[in-house]
Design a protein around this motif. Structure first.
Motif, mmCIF file in Angstrom:
data_model
loop_
_atom_site.group_PDB
_atom_site.id
_atom_site.type_symbol
_atom_site.label_atom_id
_atom_site.label_comp_id
_atom_site.label_asym_id
_atom_site.label_seq_id
_atom_site.Cartn_x
_atom_site.Cartn_y
_atom_site.Cartn_z
ATOM 1 N N SER A 124 32.652 45.914 34.194
ATOM 2 C CA SER A 124 33.290 46.662 35.280
ATOM 3 C C SER A 124 34.552 45.952 35.763
ATOM 4 O O SER A 124 34.616 44.716 35.789
ATOM 5 C CB SER A 124 32.328 46.827 36.453
ATOM 6 O OG SER A 124 33.007 47.325 37.587
ATOM 7 N N TYR A 125 35.528 46.743 36.175
ATOM 8 C CA TYR A 125 36.775 46.192 36.708
ATOM 9 C C TYR A 125 36.521 45.358 37.960
ATOM 10 O O TYR A 125 37.348 44.511 38.327
ATOM 11 C CB TYR A 125 37.746 47.337 37.031
ATOM 12 C CG TYR A 125 37.405 48.102 38.285
ATOM 13 C CD1 TYR A 125 37.998 47.771 39.518
ATOM 14 C CD2 TYR A 125 36.483 49.155 38.280
ATOM 15 C CE1 TYR A 125 37.690 48.464 40.671
ATOM 16 C CE2 TYR A 125 36.170 49.843 39.425
ATOM 17 C CZ TYR A 125 36.771 49.498 40.627
ATOM 18 O OH TYR A 125 36.461 50.187 41.781
ATOM 19 N N ASP A 164 42.585 40.595 33.041
ATOM 20 C CA ASP A 164 43.034 41.484 34.119
ATOM 21 C C ASP A 164 42.880 42.932 33.683
ATOM 22 O O ASP A 164 42.737 43.233 32.490
ATOM 23 C CB ASP A 164 44.500 41.199 34.461
ATOM 24 C CG ASP A 164 44.683 39.914 35.245
ATOM 25 O OD1 ASP A 164 44.520 39.941 36.465
ATOM 26 O OD2 ASP A 164 44.990 38.870 34.621
ATOM 27 N N THR A 165 42.951 43.816 34.675
ATOM 28 C CA THR A 165 42.823 45.244 34.377
ATOM 29 C C THR A 165 44.170 45.919 34.165
ATOM 30 O O THR A 165 44.227 47.030 33.645
ATOM 31 C CB THR A 165 42.092 45.967 35.524
ATOM 32 O OG1 THR A 165 42.791 45.719 36.750
ATOM 33 C CG2 THR A 165 40.657 45.476 35.642
ATOM 34 N N ASP A 166 45.258 45.270 34.565
ATOM 35 C CA ASP A 166 46.581 45.881 34.387
ATOM 36 C C ASP A 166 47.630 44.782 34.196
ATOM 37 O O ASP A 166 47.382 43.599 34.416
ATOM 38 C CB ASP A 166 46.943 46.787 35.567
ATOM 39 C CG ASP A 166 46.814 46.091 36.919
ATOM 40 O OD1 ASP A 166 47.211 44.916 37.027
ATOM 41 O OD2 ASP A 166 46.311 46.726 37.867
ATOM 42 N N ARG A 425 36.082 45.713 26.732
ATOM 43 C CA ARG A 425 36.506 46.824 27.583
ATOM 44 C C ARG A 425 35.718 46.799 28.880
ATOM 45 O O ARG A 425 34.599 46.281 28.938
ATOM 46 C CB ARG A 425 36.294 48.161 26.868
ATOM 47 C CG ARG A 425 36.753 48.179 25.419
ATOM 48 C CD ARG A 425 36.797 49.595 24.875
ATOM 49 N NE ARG A 425 37.994 50.279 25.317
ATOM 50 C CZ ARG A 425 38.161 51.604 25.274
ATOM 51 N NH1 ARG A 425 37.178 52.377 24.848
ATOM 52 N NH2 ARG A 425 39.285 52.146 25.682
ATOM 53 N N VAL A 426 36.335 47.363 29.909
ATOM 54 C CA VAL A 426 35.641 47.525 31.187
ATOM 55 C C VAL A 426 35.827 48.955 31.672
ATOM 56 O O VAL A 426 36.768 49.650 31.282
ATOM 57 C CB VAL A 426 36.180 46.548 32.262
ATOM 58 C CG1 VAL A 426 35.847 45.113 31.910
ATOM 59 C CG2 VAL A 426 37.684 46.728 32.470
ATOM 60 N N GLY A 428 37.116 51.310 34.348
ATOM 61 C CA GLY A 428 38.143 51.200 35.368
ATOM 62 C C GLY A 428 37.804 51.954 36.635
ATOM 63 O O GLY A 428 36.724 52.534 36.778
ATOM 64 N N GLU A 433 36.787 53.958 30.375
ATOM 65 C CA GLU A 433 36.878 52.614 29.813
ATOM 66 C C GLU A 433 38.311 52.262 29.447
ATOM 67 O O GLU A 433 39.101 53.127 29.044
ATOM 68 C CB GLU A 433 35.992 52.498 28.561
ATOM 69 C CG GLU A 433 34.517 52.340 28.867
ATOM 70 C CD GLU A 433 33.750 51.849 27.644
ATOM 71 O OE1 GLU A 433 34.197 52.104 26.510
ATOM 72 O OE2 GLU A 433 32.713 51.188 27.835
ATOM 73 N N GLN A 434 38.650 50.978 29.571
ATOM 74 C CA GLN A 434 39.986 50.509 29.205
ATOM 75 C C GLN A 434 39.883 49.100 28.631
ATOM 76 O O GLN A 434 38.975 48.342 28.960
ATOM 77 C CB GLN A 434 40.907 50.491 30.428
ATOM 78 C CG GLN A 434 40.444 49.538 31.539
ATOM 79 C CD GLN A 434 41.331 49.588 32.764
ATOM 80 O OE1 GLN A 434 41.256 50.540 33.552
ATOM 81 N NE2 GLN A 434 42.165 48.565 32.904
ATOM 82 N N ILE A 436 40.725 45.276 28.223
ATOM 83 C CA ILE A 436 41.115 44.217 29.152
ATOM 84 C C ILE A 436 42.457 43.628 28.710
ATOM 85 O O ILE A 436 42.737 43.501 27.522
ATOM 86 C CB ILE A 436 40.035 43.115 29.183
ATOM 87 C CG1 ILE A 436 38.710 43.692 29.694
ATOM 88 C CG2 ILE A 436 40.465 41.944 30.048
ATOM 89 C CD1 ILE A 436 37.544 42.721 29.601
#
Length: 573
Positions: A124-125, A164-166, A425-426, A428, A433-434, A436
């Motif tokens: 999870s993010y 990080d997520t972004d 992946r996490v 978002g 899913e996205q 990392i």
């Protein structure tokens, strides 16, 4: 520590196989001993200095919220195959099989391992951002280990990895790490530069910087501008264009020119007189096995990494003589761009020439009055040369300077190179899913010691920065058999130890000359010599960097030591 019992085998002779000053000093001062080529044992003084460097690194990593882990040195080959690096990394990767015939590698770096860890533990993010680091022994099968700890096959490294997520989050993490590196190298007493760099075998999708300790023994070249602060590794550096665009004027027709036994730019310049700036040299390469030609001015050198990046090639190497003969129809030394039927990369400085001289792809012949764009195509023109002394800064136009440097740290924006390949992946904020977004940050901790000693020594030996010195103070009674000297030396030793000062007491029954030579060689920051004035409680105070010693009372000497040591101790607080 009492020197009588210290494992510190100093050497009077300079080891014949030690080329670098740091290597010679570490051997002579009894910091390290070789076990095999590129593999060293750390003796007590060397280990203490290494622990000091580790402590500084840990303090600065902890300060920015990185969490320490310890990852396995032995890594399954399957992970490296998942990332695509197992066959790409090259012979430097130490490969082995266990008794069950499973393939492993001894880690030179840990991107795959740490990505797999995060993939399996974080979904999870909400658990991101995350930065982890380790200080771990790494392995690289160097073809030619040399310079002691500067190029070894087994070495100590700090490697950190951010998740990080972004990209905005990665920017924040990268900047925090970049600033932490500045603090680390400043605390270690290094003269260094942070330079723009190439990602190399680690790869990545964004910004990357190397931290280079300036030293003549360095194997890298740093290009720097004193005007705007621009700095880059030679592999990455760019310079402002030095020639104006070609004017459309008439040029003499192409002329075939008989040049028997003249194969090189130097021979052309020396024997026939044309300026090197009018000469164009063509080099043949194999890019992932396919031939390609690169044209630069005669005085320039091809920057192979720039070429490799433009081509998107995994491997780039100079073509052998058979390939040159096959592609050009001539032996090595007569290649030219006219009529070649392979991809042709033309440096922008060549494209700007009104005419010049090239090889004619025929033994003993060159062409003159060759005009770029008329006589050979300019479809693939760009910056393909190495920056030279005298070039101008691409940003501000000021002259560029070149320095030798030792790479002691490297920071990368990896992006999604490893997370995509390994499925990290996490979920978002939106519930989808996205991949990392990752960063990677390394410091060669053992190499750092060598870089420091390359900068901090004199003719007598090491001159340790206080932050890395194995001990702060070296107490030397001139005559151990003298009761007054021995008792005062013991008093100083106990008193400074209680005050938190790291002290080495030379309690050996040796001649004063031997003691002083060893003291200069190991180079501790402060030397306190207890001599004939011991009965007056007056001793000799000498800082290793100072040209002269001073006669001080015991109280004055203790005060001076504490003034020197306390600021360094407080840096880690």
């Amino acid at each position: 520590m009492r020197q009588q019992n210290l494992l510190m085998p100093t050497l009077r002779e300079v080891p014949s196989d030690a080329e670098a000053a740091s290597h010679r000093l570490m051997l002579r001062a009894g910091l390290i001993r070789p076990l095999a080529a590129g593999v060293y044992t750390y003796l007590p003084l060397g280990r203490r200095a290494l622990r000091k460097a580790e402590a500084i690194v840990r303090e600065e990593m902890d300060r920015i919220g990185a969490q320490e882990v310890l990852l396995p040195a032995m890594q399954p080959a399957e992970l490296w195959r998942e990332s695509g690096r197992y066959d790409v990394y090259g012979p430097e990767l130490v490969r082995l099989r266990d008794r069950h015939d499973r393939e492993f590698a001894l880690g030179p770096t840990h991107e795959e391992v740490v990505t797999a860890l995060v993939r399996d533990e974080i979904s999870s993010y909400r658990k991101l951002p995350l930065t982890v680091y380790q200080i771990q022994t790494k392995f690289r099968d160097e073809r030619r280990p040399r310079y002691g700890l500067l190029r070894g096959r087994e070495f100590l490294m700090k490697d950190a990895y951010s998740f990080d997520t972004d990209w905005e989050g990665l920017d924040v993490t990268y900047r925090a790490m970049y600033e932490a590196y500045h603090r680390i190298f400043t605390r270690c007493g290094l003269n260094y530069r942070a330079v723009e760099a190439d990602a190399g075998a680690i790869g990545g999708e964004g910004e990357t910087h190397e931290f280079m300790a300036l030293a003549e023994i360095g194997e890298d070249t740093v290009v720097a501008c004193g005007g705007c602060g621009y700095a880059a590794n030679l592999e990455k550096a760019e310079a402002a264009a030095v020639r104006a665009a070609v004017v459309e004027e008439a040029a003499p027709p192409l002329e075939r020119w008989h040049t028997p036994d003249i194969r090189t730019i130097a021979q052309l310049t020396e024997q026939l007189g044309p300026e090197a700036s009018r000469l164009m040299k063509t080099l043949l390469y194999l890019a992932d096995g396919k031939p390609v030609a690169v044209v630069v001015r005669g005085a320039d050198e091809v920057n192979e990494l720039k070429v490799q990046r433009v081509l998107g090639a995994i491997q780039l190497e100079l073509a052998d003589a058979d390939t040159v003969q096959s592609v050009t129809g001539a032996p090595v030394g007569f290649a030219g761009p006219v009529g070649l039927n392979v991809p042709l990369l033309v440096d922008r400085e060549v494209a700007a020439l009104s005419e010049g001289i090239t090889g004619a792809n025929e033994r003993d012949y060159h062409y003159r009055h060759v005009r770029p764009g008329r006589d050979f195509p300019l479809a693939h023109t760009g910056d393909f040369r190495e920056v030279r002394l005298g070039d101008r800064c691409v940003r501000c136009g000021e002259p560029l300077t070149l320095h030798r440097g030792i790479e002691v740290g490297h920071v990368f924006k990896l992006g999604m190179k490893y997370s995509t390949a390994l499925g990290a992946r996490v979920t978002g904020v939106s519930g989808t899913e996205q991949d990392i977004i990752m960063g990677c940050y390394g410091i060669g901790v053992s190499r750092l010691l060598s870089a420091v000693l390359e900068q901090h020594h004199d003719e007598q030996g090491i001159v340790w920065p206080l932050s890395l010195a194995p001990f702060h103070v070296h107490i030397i009674p001139v005559a151990v058999a003298d009761d007054a000297q021995r008792e005062l030396a013991e008093e100083l030793y106990e008193r400074l130890h209680v005050l938190g000062v790291e002290v080495l007491l030379d309690d050996r029954e040796e001649r004063p000359g031997v003691k002083f030579k060893d003291a200069d060689l190991i180079g501790l920051p402060v030397r306190l010599v207890v001599g004939k004035r011991a009965g007056e409680r007056v001793i000799e105070y000498k800082e290793r960097r100072a040209p002269e010693a001073e006669q001080l009372t015991v109280e004055e000497a203790v005060r001076r030591v504490l003034e020197l040591v306390k600021p360094v101790a407080s840096e880690g607080a």
